[in-house]
Design an enzyme around this catalytic site. Structure first.
Site, PDB file in Angstrom:
ATOM      1  CE  LYS A  42      -3.860  -2.165  -0.399  1.00 36.38           C
ATOM      2  NZ  LYS A  42      -4.327  -3.175   0.476  1.00 36.38           N
TER       3      LYS A  42
HETATM    4  C1  LIG Z   1      -5.532  -4.110   0.679  1.00 36.99           C
HETATM    5  C2  LIG Z   1      -6.989  -3.975   0.656  1.00 36.99           C
HETATM    6  C3  LIG Z   1      -7.804  -4.423   1.698  1.00 36.99           C
HETATM    7  C4  LIG Z   1      -7.309  -5.247   2.853  1.00 36.99           C
HETATM    8  O1  LIG Z   1      -6.275  -4.747   3.554  1.00 36.99           O
HETATM    9  P1  LIG Z   1      -5.272  -5.760   4.333  1.00 36.99           P
HETATM   10  O2  LIG Z   1      -4.505  -4.825   5.208  1.00 36.99           O
HETATM   11  O3  LIG Z   1      -4.424  -6.406   3.285  1.00 36.99           O
HETATM   12  O4  LIG Z   1      -6.094  -6.729   5.095  1.00 36.99           O
HETATM   13  C5  LIG Z   1      -9.159  -4.160   1.634  1.00 36.99           C
HETATM   14  N1  LIG Z   1      -9.701  -3.514   0.598  1.00 36.99           N
HETATM   15  C6  LIG Z   1      -8.970  -3.103  -0.451  1.00 36.99           C
HETATM   16  C7  LIG Z   1      -9.647  -2.366  -1.557  1.00 36.99           C
HETATM   17  C8  LIG Z   1      -7.592  -3.338  -0.474  1.00 36.99           C
HETATM   18  O5  LIG Z   1      -6.877  -2.957  -1.528  1.00 36.99           O
END
Ligand SMILES: *Cc1c(COP(=O)(O)O)cnc(C)c1O
Length: 382
Positions: free
Chosen positions: A194
Site C-alpha cells: 500500500k
Molecule cells: C488491501 C486492501 C484491503 C485489505 O487490507 P489488508 O490490510 O491487506 O487486510 C481491503 N480492501 C482493499 C480495496 C484493499 O486494496
C-alpha cells in the site's frame, strides 16, 4: 543492456524512510514489544491528525478493520451488504465472516468505482421487497475517489450507513477532505504494497467515540471490566503490535511525499504513453477530487492492438518488470457464485482490457522509461 535491466521492478514495494528504525529501536529499548504502547497511541494520533477523523483504532490488517466496521454498523447473520464488484476480495470477505451476504454493484466508467445509478436501483428494489441492506461499502479503487456527493446522498435517502474502504486511498481527498472520513466508518490498510506500510496493518476511523471504544474492545478479545478474565461477547485478536506501529509512525511522516511521487509517476506515464494509441492511462479525477495514484493503471484499446493484457504482462515479465491484472470482479469469483449482482459489464470490460503498471514511490524516472521502452516494443506507435 544497462545494469538496471537486471533489477526486478516491482509493482508497489515498501518504501521506508529514515525514522522507522528510530521508533523500532525505542520500542525495543523501552520493552514496548506488545500490542499496547506509545507507538500505537502515536500512530493513531498521527492518523487522526492527517485525516481529520476524531477517533482511530490501529489494527493488524485492513480486513480486520472492515470486519469490525461492519459489525459496528450492525451487520449480522442473514443481512445483505451492498459492495462494489470491482475490488479486492478483502472488501467482501468480512461480510461473509458475519454470516451476511454481499450484493454486488457494477462500476461506472469515469472513476471505475461503484455506479450511483445502480446503487439507487439496488436500494429501490431491496426497499420495495421490504428489506434494506444493513450497510453500503464504498471503495476508492487504486486511490481514485468515488462519486461521493451522489453516493452519499443516495445512502442518506435510504438511511443505509456507509463503510468507506479507503485501504488504497490514504492521501486521496475530495473537496480537500481526506477519504476515509466520509462514511460512518472508514478503514485504511498498511499492507506491504500500500502507499505506506507497517509490513501488515490497518486502521479504523470514526467520529463516534462509542464506536471507537467498541472496536478497541472487540479487537482485544472483548474483555469485560473485571480483575479476572471475564467475557460476554465474541472478540478477536486484532490489535496492531507496538513495534509495527513504530514503522507506521515513521511512514506517516512521509505520506505527503509518497503521494506526490506517485502522482508524478502517473503524470510521467500519461506523458510518455501519448505516442501509443493502443494504451489509455487510467481514469482522470473528477472535479474537486485528488487521487493518490496508488497504482497507475492502463486499458488496452482493441481498435489499436490485438494483444491481451496478459500478453503485455508476460512481455513486461521478460524484462523483469512486474505488472498485474486489474482486480477480477467479485461477481465472477467462484466464491461468490449466485450472489445478487446489479450490472457487471463495465467492470468485466475493465478487467478484460486492464493492467496495473509498476508505481512504487521509490521508482526513478529511468524506471518509468524502462517500462515505456518495453511497452513500445510490442504496442504500435500512432
Ligand atoms: C488491501 C486492501 C484491503 C485489505 O487490507 P489488508 O490490510 O491487506 O487486510 C481491503 N480492501 C482493499 C480495496 C484493499 O486494496
Amino acid at each position: 543492456m544497462r545494469s538496471d535491466e537486471y533489477d526486478r521492478l516491482y509493482l508497489s514495494p515498501p518504501h521506508l524512510g529514515r525514522h522507522e528504525l528510530n521508533y523500532l529501536h525505542k520500542a525495543i529499548e523501552d520493552n514496548w514489544v506488545a500490542p499496547v504502547g506509545p507507538n500505537i497511541d502515536g500512530f493513531e494520533r498521527d492518523i487522526c491528525q492527517y485525516t481529520g477523523a476524531q477517533h482511530c483504532v490501529a489494527l493488524n490488517s485492513g480486513t480486520a478493520a472492515i470486519h469490525l466496521g461492519l459489525q459496528l454498523l450492525g451487520v449480522g447473520p442473514g443481512d445483505e451488504v451492498l459492495v462494489p464488484s470491482f475490488t479486492f476480495v478483502a472488501t467482501a470477505n468480512p461480510v461473509r465472516y458475519l454470516g451476511a451476504e454481499p450484493v454486488f454493484i457494477d462500476s461506472e466508467t469515469d472513476t471505475w468505482n461503484i455506479c450511483p445509478g445502480l446503487l439507487r436501483e439496488a436500494l429501490t428494489e431491496r426497499s420495495r421487497r421490504g428489506r434494506l441492506p444493513k450497510a453500503i461499502v464504498l471503495v476508492h479503487l487504486y486511490g481514485m475517489p468515488a462519486r461521493l456527493p451522489e453516493l452519499l446522498a443516495i445512502a442518506a435517502e435510504f438511511g443505509v450507513p456507509v463503510l468507506e474502504d479507503a485501504a488504497e486511498a490514504l492521501g486521496s481527498t475530495f473537496q480537500k477532505q481526506p477519504l476515509g472520513t466520509f462514511g460512518a466508518v472508514g478503514i485504511f490498510s498498511f499492507n506491504g504494497n500500500k502507499i505506506i506500510t507497517t509490513s501488515g496493518g490497518g486502521a479504523l476511523v470514526t467520529n463516534k467515540s462509542e464506536w471507537a471504544q467498541q472496536a478497541r474492545w472487540l479487537a482485544t478479545q472483548a474483555r469485560d471490566a473485571a480483575p479476572h478474565y471475564q467475557h460476554s461477547a465474541v472478540g478477536y485478536n486484532y490489535r496492531l503490535s507496538n513495534l509495527l506501529a513504530g514503522i507506521g509512525r515513521g511512514q506517516m511522516g512521509l505520506i505527503e511525499d509518497r503521494v506526490k511521487r506517485r502522482r508524478e509517476i502517473y503524470a510521467q506515464y500519461c506523458e510518455l504513453l501519448k505516442p501509443l494509441p493502443a494504451v489509455q492511462v487510467g481514469p482522470a479525477e473528477l472535479p474537486n477530487a485528488r487521487a493518490n495514484r496508488w497504482l497507475t493503471t492502463i486499458l488496452l484499446r482493441p481498435e489499436h492492438t490485438n494483444l491481451s493484457p496478459e500478453e503485455v504482462r508476460q512481455h513486461l515479465e521478460t524484462h523483469n518488470i512486474e505488472a498485474r491484472p486489474l482486480w477480477k470482479p467479485l461477481h465472477l469469483q467462484p466464491l461468490f457464485a449466485g450472489c445478487a449482482t446489479y450490472g457487471g459489464s463495465v467492470c468485466e470490460d475493465l478487467f478484460n482490457r486492464g493492467l496495473c503498471l509498476p508505481s512504487g514511490s521509490a521508482m526513478t524516472d529511468a524506471h518509468v522509461r524502462r517500462v515505456i521502452s518495453a511497452l513500445k516494443e510490442i504496442l504500435p506507435a500512432g
